[in-house]
Design a protein around this motif. Structure first.
Motif, PDB file in Angstrom:
ATOM      1  N   GLY A 110     -86.013  82.553 -51.115  1.00  0.00           N
ATOM      2  CA  GLY A 110     -85.865  82.571 -52.756  1.00  0.00           C
ATOM      3  C   GLY A 110     -85.364  81.220 -53.106  1.00  0.00           C
ATOM      4  N   GLU A 111     -85.283  80.194 -52.118  1.00  0.00           N
ATOM      5  CA  GLU A 111     -84.339  78.918 -52.152  1.00  0.00           C
ATOM      6  C   GLU A 111     -85.276  77.718 -51.751  1.00  0.00           C
ATOM      7  OE1 GLU A 111     -82.142  82.704 -51.796  1.00  0.00           O
ATOM      8  OE2 GLU A 111     -82.938  81.543 -49.993  1.00  0.00           O
ATOM      9  N   ASN A 112     -85.001  76.584 -52.287  1.00  0.00           N
ATOM     10  CA  ASN A 112     -85.175  75.332 -51.636  1.00  0.00           C
ATOM     11  C   ASN A 112     -84.418  74.964 -50.671  1.00  0.00           C
ATOM     12  OD1 ASN A 112     -86.428  74.795 -54.798  1.00  0.00           O
ATOM     13  ND2 ASN A 112     -87.918  74.505 -53.290  1.00  0.00           N
ATOM     14  N   ILE A 113     -84.662  73.987 -49.873  1.00  0.00           N
ATOM     15  CA  ILE A 113     -83.879  73.619 -48.582  1.00  0.00           C
ATOM     16  C   ILE A 113     -83.606  72.230 -48.630  1.00  0.00           C
ATOM     17  CG2 ILE A 113     -85.779  73.663 -47.187  1.00  0.00           C
ATOM     18  CD1 ILE A 113     -83.659  74.931 -45.152  1.00  0.00           C
ATOM     19  N   PHE A 114     -82.664  71.813 -48.361  1.00  0.00           N
ATOM     20  CA  PHE A 114     -82.243  70.473 -48.134  1.00  0.00           C
ATOM     21  C   PHE A 114     -81.696  70.164 -46.627  1.00  0.00           C
ATOM     22  CE2 PHE A 114     -82.475  70.419 -52.690  1.00  0.00           C
ATOM     23  CZ  PHE A 114     -82.790  69.307 -52.966  1.00  0.00           C
ATOM     24  N   ILE A 115     -82.131  69.180 -46.097  1.00  0.00           N
ATOM     25  CA  ILE A 115     -81.364  68.634 -44.913  1.00  0.00           C
ATOM     26  C   ILE A 115     -80.756  67.212 -44.992  1.00  0.00           C
ATOM     27  CG2 ILE A 115     -82.924  70.032 -43.641  1.00  0.00           C
ATOM     28  CD1 ILE A 115     -83.662  67.521 -42.019  1.00  0.00           C
ATOM     29  N   ILE A 116     -79.622  67.138 -44.482  1.00  0.00           N
ATOM     30  CA  ILE A 116     -78.787  65.615 -44.492  1.00  0.00           C
ATOM     31  C   ILE A 116     -78.966  64.870 -43.319  1.00  0.00           C
ATOM     32  CG2 ILE A 116     -76.938  64.408 -45.155  1.00  0.00           C
ATOM     33  CD1 ILE A 116     -76.359  66.811 -47.082  1.00  0.00           C
ATOM     34  N   ARG A 117     -79.503  63.874 -43.133  1.00  0.00           N
ATOM     35  CA  ARG A 117     -79.450  63.078 -41.795  1.00  0.00           C
ATOM     36  C   ARG A 117     -78.951  61.680 -42.225  1.00  0.00           C
ATOM     37  NH1 ARG A 117     -84.319  63.233 -37.543  1.00  0.00           N
ATOM     38  NH2 ARG A 117     -82.503  62.563 -36.263  1.00  0.00           N
ATOM     39  N   ASN A 118     -78.010  61.039 -41.460  1.00  0.00           N
ATOM     40  CA  ASN A 118     -77.811  59.733 -41.538  1.00  0.00           C
ATOM     41  C   ASN A 118     -77.396  59.414 -43.016  1.00  0.00           C
ATOM     42  OD1 ASN A 118     -78.185  59.252 -38.724  1.00  0.00           O
ATOM     43  ND2 ASN A 118     -80.189  59.162 -39.153  1.00  0.00           N
ATOM     44  N   GLY A 119     -76.825  60.387 -43.717  1.00  0.00           N
ATOM     45  CA  GLY A 119     -76.431  60.134 -45.070  1.00  0.00           C
ATOM     46  C   GLY A 119     -77.646  60.197 -46.227  1.00  0.00           C
TER      47      GLY A 119
END
Length: 305
Positions: A194-203
């Protein structure tokens, strides 16, 4: 203070008592999932109730039905007024969840739904706090694949779509996780149930595109704009499953989930296993916006009282 009890709902143009809002057992949506819904949050700041991105939710609300030729027989203004009036009628003075939905009514067992098929529209609401632990959740990649445009359009918020989410959620709970992460039909990261997803790599923020069966999330869109104003770039692209294990930070976004840090995936720790620096910055600003503390984004909130 006890949570409020929503004694009233809005049903086909009228505010009625909850127990009086009834539908027959032959309602088409009960049999086939032919319903369209939205989820909105109302935030109470001790002085007023603010609804987050009301107009954007109503726009998506109508668009979802168009995919299936299911008619919303009320104008956007009428639905907006229904939500506002219902908040007042229920005397809502605490944070709440608001769910407008419309669905196919008596249509027999005929699968040929058209713009002329009878529909009903409803708005309900109830007290709502935090969906997940704000310190972070443990997730697992589901064996169930996210629905795709090859079968069931994932960009429409349809009731039937969420059977896919239920299967993934059941599996994740059985495996001891707080939430699931689904892959698309190509094996790339798609979204949570039920959610979108974000990943953070190198800012940099990375998030799956609609072509990966990711919903065009309103909270997701808000995060992208907040991140931009903070000086962070967001790239919407395909994310291979393996890449998510390399992430410095991961978080989920959604109306119910708000901004929820992910501290592990498949038992693998993300970052140092705590909420990340960038995630924390974005979440703080988001929280301030929803209760009217950040005037820069005042366009996103609608005061009820």
């Amino acid at each position: 203070m006890k949570p409020f009890v929503a004694k009233f709902v809005w049903f086909d143009g009228k505010i009625v008592k909850d127990e009086d809002a009834k539908v027959p057992v032959m309602t088409h949506a009960i049999h086939y999932g032919t319903s369209v819904f939205e989820g909105l949050r109302g935030y109470w700041n001790s002085k007023n109730l603010y609804i987050f991105r009301l107009d954007d939710h109503i726009k998506r609300f109508r668009n979802s039905g168009k995919v299936y030729s299911i008619s919303l027989r009320f104008t956007d203004k009428e639905i907006t007024n229904a939500i506002m009036d219902l908040c007042k009628k229920n005397n809502v003075k605490e944070s709440c969840y608001i769910r407008p939905f419309y669905f196919v009514g008596r249509h027999g067992i005929n699968l040929h739904v058209t713009e002329n098929t009878p529909t009903h529209a409803v708005v309900v609401m109830f007290p709502f706090g935090e969906l997940f632990n704000k310190n972070g959740i443990k997730t697992g990649i589901s064996s169930w694949r996210r629905i795709s445009d090859m079968s069931t359009p994932p960009l429409a918020k349809m009731g039937g779509n969420y059977l896919n989410s239920i299967l993934a959620t059941q599996e994740s709970k059985r495996n001891g996780y707080d939430e699931a992460i689904l892959l698309d039909h190509l094996g790339n990261i798609s979204e949570a149930p039920g959610e979108n997803i974000f990943i953070i790599r190198n800012g940099k923020l990375l998030t799956p595109p609609p072509s990966s069966s990711a919903l065009e999330g309103i909270t997701k869109d808000s995060v992208i704009e907040i991140a931009k104003d903070l000086g962070y770039q967001t790239i919407e692209r395909e994310i291979p499953r393996t890449e998510i294990y390399f992430a410095d930070e991961v978080f989920l976004t959604g109306t119910a989930a708000e901004i929820t840090p992910v501290i592990s995936i498949d038992g693998k720790k993300i970052g140092d296993g705590k909420i990340g620096k960038i995630t924390g910055k974005i979440r703080t600003i988001y929280s301030d916006i929803t209760i009217g503390k950040n005037k820069k984004y005042s366009k996103w909130i609608t005061a009820v009282y």
